[in-house]
Design a protein around this motif. Structure first.
Motif, mmCIF file in Angstrom:
data_model
loop_
_atom_site.group_PDB
_atom_site.id
_atom_site.type_symbol
_atom_site.label_atom_id
_atom_site.label_comp_id
_atom_site.label_asym_id
_atom_site.label_seq_id
_atom_site.Cartn_x
_atom_site.Cartn_y
_atom_site.Cartn_z
ATOM 1 N N GLN A 43 49.444 38.622 16.395
ATOM 2 C CA GLN A 43 50.716 39.336 16.479
ATOM 3 C C GLN A 43 51.910 38.453 16.107
ATOM 4 O OE1 GLN A 43 48.693 38.662 18.954
ATOM 5 N NE2 GLN A 43 49.779 37.813 20.722
ATOM 6 N N ASP A 44 51.723 37.119 16.140
ATOM 7 C CA ASP A 44 52.805 36.207 15.775
ATOM 8 C C ASP A 44 52.834 35.905 14.284
ATOM 9 O OD1 ASP A 44 53.461 36.067 18.448
ATOM 10 O OD2 ASP A 44 52.366 34.199 18.807
ATOM 11 N N THR A 45 51.794 36.285 13.578
ATOM 12 C CA THR A 45 51.714 36.063 12.135
ATOM 13 C C THR A 45 52.268 37.291 11.420
ATOM 14 O OG1 THR A 45 49.739 34.688 12.401
ATOM 15 C CG2 THR A 45 50.153 35.608 10.210
ATOM 16 N N PRO A 46 53.276 37.127 10.549
ATOM 17 C CA PRO A 46 53.851 38.292 9.863
ATOM 18 C C PRO A 46 52.787 39.085 9.116
ATOM 19 C CG PRO A 46 55.197 36.330 9.495
ATOM 20 C CD PRO A 46 53.951 35.861 10.171
ATOM 21 N N ILE A 47 52.904 40.382 9.144
ATOM 22 C CA ILE A 47 51.903 41.213 8.479
ATOM 23 C C ILE A 47 51.877 40.911 6.983
ATOM 24 C CG2 ILE A 47 53.451 43.175 8.080
ATOM 25 C CD1 ILE A 47 49.676 43.258 9.039
ATOM 26 N N GLU A 48 53.023 40.542 6.411
ATOM 27 C CA GLU A 48 53.051 40.182 4.989
ATOM 28 C C GLU A 48 52.176 38.964 4.722
ATOM 29 O OE1 GLU A 48 56.587 42.424 6.198
ATOM 30 O OE2 GLU A 48 55.734 40.510 6.911
ATOM 31 N N SER A 49 52.105 38.054 5.686
ATOM 32 C CA SER A 49 51.260 36.872 5.532
ATOM 33 C C SER A 49 49.785 37.241 5.615
ATOM 34 C CB SER A 49 51.618 35.835 6.598
ATOM 35 O OG SER A 49 52.963 35.429 6.462
ATOM 36 N N HIS A 50 49.450 38.109 6.583
ATOM 37 C CA HIS A 50 48.067 38.591 6.644
ATOM 38 C C HIS A 50 47.664 39.226 5.315
ATOM 39 C CE1 HIS A 50 47.278 37.810 10.830
ATOM 40 N NE2 HIS A 50 48.240 38.603 11.278
ATOM 41 N N GLU A 51 48.549 40.063 4.773
ATOM 42 C CA GLU A 51 48.240 40.754 3.521
ATOM 43 C C GLU A 51 48.047 39.764 2.373
ATOM 44 O OE1 GLU A 51 51.530 43.367 3.065
ATOM 45 O OE2 GLU A 51 50.747 44.880 4.457
ATOM 46 N N GLN A 52 48.862 38.728 2.337
ATOM 47 C CA GLN A 52 48.761 37.760 1.243
ATOM 48 C C GLN A 52 47.456 36.966 1.309
ATOM 49 O OE1 GLN A 52 50.325 37.623 -1.378
ATOM 50 N NE2 GLN A 52 50.153 35.579 -2.268
ATOM 51 N N VAL A 53 47.013 36.657 2.510
ATOM 52 C CA VAL A 53 45.730 35.965 2.658
ATOM 53 C C VAL A 53 44.610 36.843 2.113
ATOM 54 C CG1 VAL A 53 44.035 35.096 4.331
ATOM 55 C CG2 VAL A 53 46.457 34.516 4.594
ATOM 56 N N ILE A 54 44.633 38.136 2.452
ATOM 57 C CA ILE A 54 43.610 39.051 1.959
ATOM 58 C C ILE A 54 43.692 39.174 0.436
ATOM 59 C CG2 ILE A 54 42.775 41.431 1.987
ATOM 60 C CD1 ILE A 54 42.164 39.954 4.566
ATOM 61 N N ARG A 55 44.918 39.249 -0.087
ATOM 62 C CA ARG A 55 45.088 39.364 -1.542
ATOM 63 C C ARG A 55 44.466 38.175 -2.269
ATOM 64 N NH1 ARG A 55 50.435 40.325 -0.564
ATOM 65 N NH2 ARG A 55 50.832 42.539 -0.324
ATOM 66 N N ALA A 56 44.757 36.966 -1.795
ATOM 67 C CA ALA A 56 44.270 35.773 -2.490
ATOM 68 C C ALA A 56 42.778 35.553 -2.261
ATOM 69 C CB ALA A 56 45.063 34.552 -2.022
ATOM 70 N N ASN A 57 42.353 35.616 -1.004
ATOM 71 C CA ASN A 57 40.990 35.217 -0.653
ATOM 72 C C ASN A 57 39.937 36.280 -0.952
ATOM 73 O OD1 ASN A 57 42.353 33.038 0.362
ATOM 74 N ND2 ASN A 57 41.561 33.217 2.436
ATOM 75 N N LEU A 58 40.325 37.536 -0.942
ATOM 76 C CA LEU A 58 39.361 38.609 -1.193
ATOM 77 C C LEU A 58 39.644 39.318 -2.515
ATOM 78 C CD1 LEU A 58 36.965 40.324 -0.377
ATOM 79 C CD2 LEU A 58 38.498 41.697 1.067
ATOM 80 N N ILE A 59 40.839 39.903 -2.646
ATOM 81 C CA ILE A 59 41.161 40.617 -3.882
ATOM 82 C C ILE A 59 41.155 39.653 -5.068
ATOM 83 C CG2 ILE A 59 42.835 42.090 -5.065
ATOM 84 C CD1 ILE A 59 41.481 43.345 -2.606
ATOM 85 N N GLY A 60 41.620 38.425 -4.857
ATOM 86 C CA GLY A 60 41.605 37.437 -5.941
ATOM 87 C C GLY A 60 40.207 37.178 -6.466
ATOM 88 N N HIS A 61 39.236 37.100 -5.559
ATOM 89 C CA HIS A 61 37.848 36.877 -5.982
ATOM 90 C C HIS A 61 37.289 38.120 -6.677
ATOM 91 C CE1 HIS A 61 36.754 33.037 -3.691
ATOM 92 N NE2 HIS A 61 38.060 33.224 -3.515
ATOM 93 N N LEU A 62 37.673 39.305 -6.194
ATOM 94 C CA LEU A 62 37.274 40.525 -6.896
ATOM 95 C C LEU A 62 37.856 40.548 -8.307
ATOM 96 C CD1 LEU A 62 36.490 41.440 -3.943
ATOM 97 C CD2 LEU A 62 37.194 43.729 -4.647
ATOM 98 N N ASN A 63 39.125 40.136 -8.446
ATOM 99 C CA ASN A 63 39.746 40.072 -9.770
ATOM 100 C C ASN A 63 38.983 39.117 -10.683
ATOM 101 O OD1 ASN A 63 41.783 41.898 -9.118
ATOM 102 N ND2 ASN A 63 43.250 40.298 -8.557
ATOM 103 N N ASP A 64 38.576 37.957 -10.140
ATOM 104 C CA ASP A 64 37.794 37.004 -10.933
ATOM 105 C C ASP A 64 36.524 37.659 -11.454
ATOM 106 O OD1 ASP A 64 39.647 35.021 -10.411
ATOM 107 O OD2 ASP A 64 38.373 33.872 -9.044
ATOM 108 N N ALA A 65 35.759 38.265 -10.534
ATOM 109 C CA ALA A 65 34.482 38.866 -10.918
ATOM 110 C C ALA A 65 34.681 40.033 -11.883
ATOM 111 C CB ALA A 65 33.728 39.327 -9.669
ATOM 112 N N HIS A 66 35.735 40.829 -11.661
ATOM 113 C CA HIS A 66 35.987 41.987 -12.512
ATOM 114 C C HIS A 66 36.322 41.563 -13.930
ATOM 115 C CE1 HIS A 66 37.647 46.033 -13.534
ATOM 116 N NE2 HIS A 66 36.770 46.415 -12.627
ATOM 117 N N ALA A 67 36.946 40.393 -14.069
ATOM 118 C CA ALA A 67 37.297 39.895 -15.402
ATOM 119 C C ALA A 67 36.097 39.287 -16.117
ATOM 120 C CB ALA A 67 38.410 38.855 -15.289
#
Length: 346
Positions: free
Chosen positions: A102-126
């Motif tokens: 609850q002390d971590t901004p939701i924007e920060s949570h979202e950015q971690v997911i974007r880089a660590n998960l969506i980023g890897h999906l982007n790599d594989a998709h390319a």
């Protein structure tokens, strides 16, 4: 490899400007590979590429934010123009945000997911369409021991690593009918890199990693091995294997023990400012491979942890299937046998 030839493999490495990514780039460079290095920080990335060229590799720097799918597709196009094929793609980007949920901004949570998960999906998709056209290629997915067990006070990081594990298993099943296309997962234990120093910190306390902390070059050597002989799952560091087994036996208990340990460590740590770290911009310092987390005492504990992990494994696995590496070796890129110099870095 000392000479240069047309059959050198082309290796793409994301998150290549420091830590495991840089160590991996240098390991492949010593083997004379063609390297396409990607990260957000252009200056630090070019420094790594330049050093790789002095080690015998043919390296280019392609500044890329893996959360941008179009940018990752351009990275794949640049790699094909540079090497004509893509033999190995090391999807290595990883960032973190430490703090109570609850002390971590939701924007920060979202950015971690974007880089660590969506980023890897982007790599594989390319790269996966490239592999399918070529009918060969190895996608190496950097996860962590956080893919086996929950990481309290880093909830979005934990979510991203669990997600990566599921993503890789599903993608691996989809290409199971392609004998020369491989999806490989790497699960390192705690590694001595600048990652903790660069990451977001919402605790107000100085962060560190519990011993034993391993050399990033050990992970790099494992990645080179996967390029030669792909297999589904590789665990680096006996502690990661210990955590995997502990979570399998008592998942609730392992999470509570980890949370208690982190709380205790934070209570004793010195106070530091709250920081977004490298979540939304590249770190200001180049970083390098090492994070300065390994003390002589921590190095000694590596051996003790290995003994403890093996002893527990022997007890737990008497009546259970063996854990560890799965899958079998298939054809990889034309890399030479390990050199003494590379072996020394393990």
């Amino acid at each position: 490899m000392t000479g240069r030839s047309d059959n050198r493999p082309t290796i793409v490495i994301t998150g290549a400007s420091s830590g495991i990514g840089q160590a991996t780039a240098e390991a492949f460079a010593r083997l004379g590979a063609r390297l396409v290095l990607a990260a957000r920080g252009a200056e630090a990335l070019e420094q790594v590429a330049a050093h790789c060229r002095t080690l015998g590799g043919d390296a280019i720097a392609v500044p890329t934010d893996v959360t941008d799918a179009q940018a990752v597709r351009r990275l794949a196009d640049r790699a094909l123009a540079f090497g004509r094929t893509i033999d190995v793609w090391v999807s290595n980007v990883g960032i973190g945000a430490v703090g109570r949920f609850q002390d971590t901004p939701i924007e920060s949570h979202e950015q971690v997911i974007r880089a660590n998960l969506i980023g890897h999906l982007n790599d594989a998709h390319a790269v996966m369409p490239v592999f399918l056209r070529q009918r060969f290629g190895t996608f190496i997915n950097m996860i962590s021991l956080g893919g086996f067990a929950a990481t309290p006070f880093a909830t979005s990081y934990s979510a991203s690593k669990y997600g990566l594990r599921g993503f890789a298993e599903a993608l691996r099943a989809e290409v199971a009918d392609q004998p020369d296309i491989h999806v490989c997962d790497v699960y390192p234990a705690f590694i001595d890199t600048p990652g903790i120093r660069h990451g977001a910190n919402y605790t107000g306390r100085k962060l560190s990693a519990p011993p034993p902390v391993y050399d990033a070059r050990k992970v790099a050597a494992a990645i080179v091995d996967l390029a030669r002989a792909p297999r589904d799952t590789t665990v680096v560091g006996s502690v990661a294997q210990f955590v995997r087994l502990g979570h399998f036996v008592a998942p609730g208990l392992s999470g509570r023990v980890m949370a208690r340990f982190i709380r205790s460590s934070l209570d004793r740590a010195e106070r530091v400012p709250i920081s977004d770290g490298n979540l939304f911009a590249p770190p200001r310092d180049a970083g390098g491979i090492d994070g300065g987390l390994r003390s002589p005492k921590q190095r000694a504990l590596v051996g003790l942890a290995a003994v403890a992990g093996l002893a527990l494994a022997a007890v737990l696995l008497r009546s259970k299937p063996a854990y560890g590496r799965t899958g079998h070796a298939e054809r990889g890129p034309a890399l030479p046998p390990p050199t003494p110099r590379l072996e020394h870095s393990r």
